[in-house]
Write an enzyme that holds these catalytic residues in place. Structure first.
Site, PDB file in Angstrom:
ATOM      1  CB  SER A 242      -0.884  -0.025   1.247  1.00 20.59           C
ATOM      2  OG  SER A 242      -1.519   1.220   1.391  1.00 20.59           O
TER       3      SER A 242
ATOM      4  CG  HIS B 238      -2.492   5.083   2.947  1.00 18.78           C
ATOM      5  ND1 HIS B 238      -2.922   5.303   4.227  1.00 18.78           N
ATOM      6  CD2 HIS B 238      -2.979   3.883   2.582  1.00 18.78           C
ATOM      7  CE1 HIS B 238      -3.667   4.275   4.615  1.00 18.78           C
ATOM      8  NE2 HIS B 238      -3.715   3.406   3.638  1.00 18.78           N
TER       9      HIS B 238
ATOM     10  CB  CYS C 128     -15.898   3.140  24.941  1.00 17.22           C
ATOM     11  SG  CYS C 128     -14.694   3.582  26.161  1.00 17.22           S
TER      12      CYS C 128
END
Lengths: 384, 374
Positions: free
Chosen positions: B194, B196, B317
């Site tokens: 990849s 990025h 969470c």
């Protein structure tokens, strides 16, 4: 004037006797507001409103918006033409089906019209049958109805169906309430129901950053945006209660975490209501749904405020709430996986029937005024 | 801001942005066009392809097609390589591989997941036991994207092929490419990378594969990329990818040593009473996973953001998916799982930043401990 119109009929306003003018004024203001950004004219016509002079391509969008304005009993897409028989027939020809069973139903507001309602129906029905040989008349159970409404002002309305509106009362006619909105399914529904009864619903959200994330807040913003289509209220206020949660967690009995937090929220909500001219608090509580929504839990929250707390969902089952939430378009947002309340402070076994004396004793361990003040200072207003 | 979430994405390199810019302004031609402008752009793509491929493989034996990113490259490898029998992979894969393998079930191919060792690397013996004569593809992540553990994909590929010579071997190299030294050998059939993650831009990746492999397309259409990946090429992204690879590979070894020192500097500065190390010392120097046991990683992450330090986290969470699937597969207890932070470096990270980040991590964890502990 273009012939194409949308005919809007209102719901309970006619019940309001001498206050009718006031209700109608607000109703038309709300209609105008809902149609903001769309070129149109809104006309009053004894007991109805007409949306006219709009682009045909906007018809669906106008109907969509009208269908969300409380006070709308029903609406119809139709034509507004001169009341000569020829003009009425030309319009009826555009509205009528070209096959199947039908009837023409005429309402004659203009009592000086030379023909009676029955005669008008018979005349126009006869001409339609000539124009469309596959049509046949069935006055008892027709597949299609062509409605003619002869008005007093030399005009006639011609339309083919009634689409139901949301009913209720124009928003703004029943005071102002502060809605405690979480990211869940219930509170937007509660807000919707109160707006339906004419209340101006001002949303207030409690978050506990950094224990809750921006995603949770954005979710509430999205929910309130959907709600604002019905309520026209374009702001959301948020208050951070993280510090309150920390203090409760540190100093008080774990099983009362939620009970105590809710008392703080109610105090803050009341303060907000008084600041903006609100007359009550609104919540999405439903009796017994969770530990804090028992009658004991509700009593303990009510004990800290003097404003009335309205809970329109109190007698609803979850399924019933979900059904409304799907209908008003908040469900898909409500079930996104962002939590409005971090699990870090949730007790394993919350108190189901907390005693007020115990609650007050535990709350006494906190510097309540200071906590309320600092939470109050954290409030922010977000434009929707 | 101290940005230490480089395993998620990196700031695009200036060189990459500069190399790419002309394709957004003047040289916007479709690379498939037959007029001069199009042909010239096609040449630039070829140059970037050569630049990227030659860094990790012999261009005589391997080919490279550009994709929309690592996820697409992984999907093409899994769905075009795992067509029958079973596919063996690990519990430590990135979701692009893990979810693709699960989706194979709908196509009648059985996915098999090998367990992890505590450091996040795959249990090699267990993996080999899962391979049989019906295995059509084995996929093993090169560098674990959460712990940084490096799998010896070359040895594994050899062993897999000894057991089943017809089986293909794929590796997700997204966290390895441009970060650790890699030279593809003939046992590796497919390798995903990849842009990025190494200073390129989002929306570009590549699938590298052995030349005589009969790879089938995943996207059909105009026949670009040798008929293996249709769709007008992302010329801007590809040019940026080539430039980023040139920069990163130009100083791979020095950077690796420098980052290793940074990682250890940061770890040594962490309070051992607050943080437990999850990443292996011999893993990729670019990644350091730690856990503040008993605290919430996501909350710590937000506290650190407030202090100007951006790190990644392995937990959320959320009551539905509270823990990182990969760290969970390493076998840790819940209190460790919930406190995971992932610190990931770039060659631009400085010593001062590493030190400052460690200090703020210590402060944040002790503050949170004080607030949420009883």
């Amino acid at each position: 004037m273009k012939e194409r119109v949308i005919i809007i009929r209102y719901a309970e306003i006619h019940l309001k006797g001498k206050n009718r003018g006031y209700f109608e004024r607000l109703f038309s203001v709300n209609l105008e507001q809902s149609l903001r950004g769309i070129r149109h004219e809104l006309h009053r016509m004894s007991g109805r409103y007409l949306v006219a002079e709009f682009d045909e391509a906007e018809t669906d969008e106008i109907c969509n918006r009208v269908s969300r304005v409380f006070g709308v009993h029903s609406y119809s897409r139709g034509l507004c033409v001169g009341n000569s028989l020829d003009e009425i027939f030309a319009a009826a020809e555009r509205i009528a089906p070209n096959s199947g069973s039908f009837k023409v139903e005429t309402h004659r507001g203009e009592k000086r019209y030379p023909l009676t309602s029955m005669q008008i129906s018979a005349e126009i029905g006869g001409r339609l049958m000539e124009a469309f040989p596959s049509l046949r008349v069935d006055v008892h159970a027709p597949e299609h109805v062509v409605y003619l409404d002869i008005r007093e002002n030399g005009k006639a309305l011609v339309f083919g169906s009634f689409e139901p509106g949301p009913g209720g009362m124009p928003v703004g006619t029943s005071g102002r309430g502060v809605l405690l909105v979480s990211g869940g399914i219930d509170s937007p529904v509660a807000g919707y129901m109160m707006a339906k009864r004419g209340m101006t619903v001002e949303p207030l959200h409690f978050h506990s950053y950094p224990y809750t994330n921006e995603g949770a807040k954005e979710k509430v913003v999205s929910l309130c945006r959907v709600l604002s289509r019905y309520t026209s209220v374009d702001r959301l206020t948020t208050i951070n209660v993280a510090q309150i949660q920390e203090e409760i967690h540190k100093k008080c009995a774990a099983e009362l975490n939620v009970t105590l937090l809710r008392r703080f929220m109610f105090c803050l909500a009341q303060r907000y209501a008084l600041e903006i001219g609100g007359q009550c608090l609104l919540t999405g509580e439903s009796l017994g749904q969770v530990a804090s929504q028992t009658i004991e839990g509700i009593a303990s929250s009510n004990a800290v405020v003097s404003l009335p707390v309205l809970r329109p969902l109190i007698g609803f089952d979850k399924d019933e709430i979900i059904a409304v939430s799907r209908q008003i378009g908040t469900y898909e947002i409500s079930v996104l996986p962002y939590e409005d309340c971090c699990t870090v402070f949730l007790p394993e076994h919350p108190a189901i029937k907390p005693k007020l004396s115990f609650i007050e004793e535990e709350e006494g361990k906190l510097d309540k005024e200071a906590l309320l003040e600092s939470a109050w200072e954290s409030r922010e207003t977000i434009a929707l | 801001m101290i940005y230490l979430d480089n395993a998620a994405t990196t700031r695009p390199l200036q060189e990459a942005v500069e190399a790419a810019e002309i394709f957004l302004t003047e040289r916007y031609f479709n690379p498939s066009a037959l007029y001069g402008g199009g042909v010239a752009v096609q040449k630039e793509i070829a140059a970037a392809r050569e630049e990227i491929l030659s860094r990790i493989a012999d261009a005589g034996h391997f080919s490279l097609i550009f994709t929309s990113g690592g996820t697409e490259a992984d999907n093409q490898a899994i769905f075009c390589g795992g067509k029958r029998g079973n596919v063996v992979t690990t519990a430590g894969e990135h979701a692009a591989v893990y979810q693709s393998c699960l989706a194979l079930k709908n196509r009648g191919v059985e996915p098999r997941f090998a367990p992890l060792r505590p450091d996040g690397s795959v249990d090699e013996e267990a993996l080999l036991r899962l391979v049989d004569e019906k295995t059509s593809l084995v996929s093993v992540v090169h560098v674990n994207n959460e712990t940084g553990a490096v799998n010896d994909i070359f040895r594994l590929a050899r062993q897999v092929k000894e057991k089943n010579p017809r089986c293909l071997f794929h590796s997700d190299g997204v966290q390895a490419f441009g970060k650790i030294s890699v030279r593809l050998t003939e046992e590796i059939d497919l390798y995903s990378v990849s842009a990025h993650k190494i200073g390129g831009v989002k929306g570009t990746g590549a699938l590298i594969f052995r030349k005589n492999l009969a790879l089938s397309p995943y996207l059909y259409g105009g026949g670009q990329e040798g008929n293996l990946r249709s769709g007008t090429e992302n010329v801007f992204g590809i040019a940026a990818f080539g430039a980023a690879a040139r920069v990163r590979f130009g100083s791979l070894r020095e950077t690796g040593e420098q980052i290793l020192r940074l990682r250890e500097l940061l770890f040594d500065a962490l309070d051992p009473a607050l943080y437990t190390r999850l990443s292996p010392r011999e893993g990729s120097p670019f990644l350091l996973s730690v856990s503040a046991a008993g605290l919430r990683g996501e909350v710590l992450q937000r506290l650190l953001e407030g202090e100007g330090v951006i790190v990644g986290t392995g937990s959320a969470c959320s009551s539905k998916h509270p823990f990182s699937r990969v760290i969970q597969a390493c076998g840790y207890r819940n209190d460790i799982l919930q406190g995971v932070l992932r610190v990931s470096f770039s060659p631009d990270t400085t010593q001062e930043e590493a030190k400052a980040a460690a200090e703020r991590m210590n402060e944040a964890a002790s503050r949170l401990k004080e607030k949420t502990g009883k």
